[in-house]
Design a protein around this motif. Structure first.
Motif, short mmCIF file in Angstrom:
data_model
loop_
_atom_site.label_atom_id
_atom_site.label_comp_id
_atom_site.label_asym_id
_atom_site.label_seq_id
_atom_site.Cartn_x
_atom_site.Cartn_y
_atom_site.Cartn_z
N SER A 1 2.51 18.13 -7.47
CA SER A 1 2.59 16.77 -6.95
C SER A 1 2.87 16.63 -5.46
O SER A 1 2.77 15.52 -4.93
CB SER A 1 3.66 15.98 -7.73
OG SER A 1 3.24 15.78 -9.06
N VAL B 1 2.73 12.80 -4.85
CA VAL B 1 1.48 12.09 -5.14
C VAL B 1 1.74 10.65 -5.55
O VAL B 1 0.95 9.75 -5.22
CB VAL B 1 0.67 12.85 -6.22
CG1 VAL B 1 1.42 12.90 -7.54
CG2 VAL B 1 -0.69 12.22 -6.42
N ARG B 2 2.84 10.38 -6.24
CA ARG B 2 3.10 9.01 -6.72
C ARG B 2 3.36 8.03 -5.58
O ARG B 2 3.30 6.81 -5.77
CB ARG B 2 4.28 9.00 -7.68
CG ARG B 2 5.63 9.25 -7.03
CD ARG B 2 6.76 9.16 -8.03
NE ARG B 2 8.06 9.45 -7.40
CZ ARG B 2 9.22 9.46 -8.06
NH1 ARG B 2 9.24 9.20 -9.36
NH2 ARG B 2 10.34 9.72 -7.43
N ASP B 3 3.65 8.56 -4.37
CA ASP B 3 3.98 7.70 -3.24
C ASP B 3 2.76 7.23 -2.45
O ASP B 3 2.90 6.47 -1.50
CB ASP B 3 4.94 8.41 -2.30
CG ASP B 3 6.32 8.60 -2.94
OD1 ASP B 3 6.75 7.71 -3.69
OD2 ASP B 3 6.94 9.66 -2.69
N GLY B 4 1.56 7.69 -2.84
CA GLY B 4 0.38 7.30 -2.08
C GLY B 4 -0.86 7.08 -2.92
O GLY B 4 -1.96 7.46 -2.52
N LEU B 5 -0.72 6.47 -4.10
CA LEU B 5 -1.87 6.26 -4.97
C LEU B 5 -2.86 5.29 -4.32
O LEU B 5 -2.48 4.22 -3.85
CB LEU B 5 -1.41 5.71 -6.33
CG LEU B 5 -0.36 6.56 -7.08
CD1 LEU B 5 -0.09 5.95 -8.46
CD2 LEU B 5 -0.79 8.00 -7.19
N SER B 6 -4.13 5.68 -4.30
CA SER B 6 -5.11 4.89 -3.56
C SER B 6 -6.25 4.34 -4.41
O SER B 6 -6.88 3.35 -4.04
CB SER B 6 -5.71 5.74 -2.42
OG SER B 6 -6.33 6.90 -2.94
N CYS C 1 -4.78 10.32 -4.35
CA CYS C 1 -3.73 10.02 -3.39
C CYS C 1 -4.34 10.08 -2.00
O CYS C 1 -5.18 10.95 -1.72
CB CYS C 1 -2.59 11.03 -3.53
SG CYS C 1 -1.28 10.86 -2.30
N ASP C 2 -3.93 9.17 -1.12
CA ASP C 2 -4.61 9.05 0.17
C ASP C 2 -4.31 10.18 1.15
O ASP C 2 -4.95 10.26 2.20
CB ASP C 2 -4.29 7.70 0.82
CG ASP C 2 -2.80 7.50 1.08
OD1 ASP C 2 -2.02 8.41 0.75
OD2 ASP C 2 -2.42 6.45 1.61
N ARG D 1 -4.25 13.66 0.34
CA ARG D 1 -4.52 14.93 -0.34
C ARG D 1 -6.01 15.22 -0.31
O ARG D 1 -6.83 14.37 0.08
CB ARG D 1 -4.02 14.87 -1.79
CG ARG D 1 -2.52 14.72 -1.92
CD ARG D 1 -2.12 14.34 -3.32
NE ARG D 1 -2.24 15.44 -4.28
CZ ARG D 1 -1.26 16.27 -4.58
NH1 ARG D 1 -0.09 16.16 -3.98
NH2 ARG D 1 -1.43 17.22 -5.46
N ASP E 1 0.46 1.85 -3.98
CA ASP E 1 0.87 2.73 -2.89
C ASP E 1 2.31 2.36 -2.50
O ASP E 1 2.73 1.22 -2.64
CB ASP E 1 -0.07 2.52 -1.70
CG ASP E 1 0.21 3.47 -0.55
OD1 ASP E 1 0.93 4.46 -0.75
OD2 ASP E 1 -0.30 3.20 0.55
#
Length: 361
Positions: free
Chosen positions: A14, A22-27, A40-41, A43, A341
Motif C-alpha cells: 500500500s 494508497v488509501r490517501d490518494g484514490l483517483s 491511486c494518483d 503510483r 482522495d
C-alpha cells in the motif's frame, strides 16, 4: 440517502516510495463482478480488491503497470491514472496528461517555499492512453491482467496490451490538442491552475469519452470523444472522426463552473462526477447527460439540458482539503459507488482501510 462500504488494503502493497498510503490518494474506480479496481494518483500500479461480504472489499492485489505497458518514464515514474473503463475484454486507462506545480513545504524556509511554487513537474508517463487484456479466471472468479492472451469467446483471436503511439515525450492525443483553438493556451499550465487535466474515462462501443477537469471556460467543462484504429502491435493510432478529419470531437457542458472528475456510461446516457478544477473546497455533484452517446456532431449542452442528480459532501473548516470525491463506478443498476482522495480520519478504517459511499441514482 447513502450507505458505506469498507475498502481494506494490504499494508505490504500500500505504500509508494514517498511513504504515501494508497488509501490517501484514490483517483478512479471500476467495479467488475466481485472485483473493485482502483488507481491511486501517485503510483504506477492498479489495485484490485475482492468482495468479502456485503459491506467489505479486501484481498488486495497490486498490479505493476510496467509489466504490461511501455512506460515512458520507467517503472518507478508516476502515471497519475485518472480514469478506467472496460470493454471487449480490455481494461482501459488514461493518465492526467497534465503538468504539476510543486507544493510549498511548511518546514522549509520562506525563500525555498516561494521557489517551489515556481517549479513545474512534467512526468512523461502521465501521457498515457492504453488498454490491457483483462480476463476472468474461471477457477477463482477473479479478473486478471495479461500482456497477451487468447480472447475467451472467439477462438484464435489474440488480445494484446497496447497504448497510443507517442512522439518524443508526449503522445498523439496531447500533440493534436496542443494546436486546438480552445485548449492551446492551457496545455502548458499545470492542472491545478485550471490548466489541461484529464480526469475520467468512459467507453461506448467504439467511442472513447475523456473528461477534462480543466480547463473550464467561463463555466463550461469539456468532454473529448476519440476513436482508435485497431492494431495488432503494441501501439494504436487515433482515428479521424471530425467533419474535417480531426482526430477528436469536443463536447461542451455547462456544469456551473465545475470540471469533470469521472465519467460512466449508462445505456445511452453519461453520468458525470463534477467538482472544482482548482485546488479548493467546492461543490461536488453528479449529473446525467441524457442520450450523450447518440451525439453525432460536437455538442454544446446548457445547464437546463443536464440533470443534476445529487451533491456529494466534501471537507470544509477543520477538514478543508479532505474527502474529495474523485472516482465513481456503477455499483448496480440503481446505485453508484464513490471513492475519495485525501480522506478524513473519520473516513479511514483502522491502519489500512477506508470507507467508500454508495448513492442511489
Amino acid at each position: 440517502m447513502k450507505k458505506h462500504l469498507t475498502l481494506e488494503f494490504d499494508e505490504k502493497q500500500s505504500y509508494n516510495q514517498a511513504g504515501k498510503h494508497v488509501r490517501d490518494g484514490l483517483s478512479t474506480s471500476l467495479l467488475l463482478g466481485d472485483n473493485l479496481w482502483i488507481a491511486c494518483d501517485e503510483r504506477s500500479s492498479l489495485e484490485r480488491l475482492t468482495r468479502l461480504d456485503k459491506e467489505t472489499f479486501g484481498s488486495h492485489t497490486s498490479f505493476e503497470l510496467h509489466k504490461y505497458l511501455e512506460l515512458p518514464g520507467g517503472k518507478e515514474c508516476e502515471i497519475d491514472v485518472e480514469g478506467m473503463g472496460f470493454d471487449e475484454h480490455y481494461l482501459w486507462i488514461v493518465g492526467s496528461h497534465s503538468l504539476a506545480r510543486k507544493k510549498p513545504k511548511k518546514k522549509d524556509s520562506m525563500e525555498k517555499q516561494i521557489k517551489r511554487l515556481a517549479k513545474v513537474k512534467d512526468d512523461p508517463s502521465r501521457y498515457l492512453l492504453a488498454r490491457i487484456p483483462m480476463i476472468k479466471n474461471k477457477e477463482t472468479g477473479e479478473y486478471e491482467l495479461h500482456k497477451t492472451c487468447e480472447r475467451p469467446d472467439i477462438p484464435n483471436v489474440k488480445l494484446q496490451a497496447s497504448q497510443l503511439v507517442s512522439y518524443g515525450d508526449k503522445n498523439k492525443l496531447w500533440q493534436v490538442l496542443a494546436s486546438d483553438m480552445h485548449l492551446k493556451p492551457f496545455m502548458q499550465i499545470p492542472g491545478k491552475d485550471n490548466g489541461f487535466d484529464i480526469e475520467g474515462l468512459a467507453l461506448s462501443k467504439e467511442k472513447i469519452y475523456i473528461g477534462l477537469r480543466g480547463p473550464v471556460l467561463r463555466g463550461w467543462a469539456m468532454i473529448l470523444e476519440v476513436e482508435i484504429e485497431e492494431s495488432k502491435s503494441e501501439h494504436f493510432k487515433l482515428k479521424p472522426i471530425g467533419e474535417n478529419g480531426e482526430f477528436y470531437k469536443k463536447h461542451f457542458l455547462h456544469l456551473e463552473g465545475m470540471g469533470i472528475r469521472e465519467l460512466r456510461v449508462v445505456g445511452h446516457d453519461l453520468l458525470i462526477l463534477a467538482g472544482p478544477t482548482m485546488d479548493l473546497d467546492g461543490t461536488i455533484s453528479v449529473y446525467c447527460w441524457k442520450n450523450a452517446t447518440k451525439q453525432k456532431p460536437e455538442a454544446i449542452v446548457h445547464r437546463k439540458e443536464l440533470e443534476r442528480l445529487f451533491d456529494v459532501p466534501h471537507g470544509s473548516g477543520e477538514t478543508s482539503g479532505q474527502d474529495k470525491a474523485e472516482g465513481m463506478t456503477l455499483y448496480d443498476d440503481n446505485h453508484v459507488l464513490i471513492v475519495f482522495d485525501s480522506p478524513t480520519d473519520k473516513r479511514k478504517h483502522g491502519d489500512n482501510g477506508v470507507k467508500a459511499d454508495i448513492y442511489k441514482l
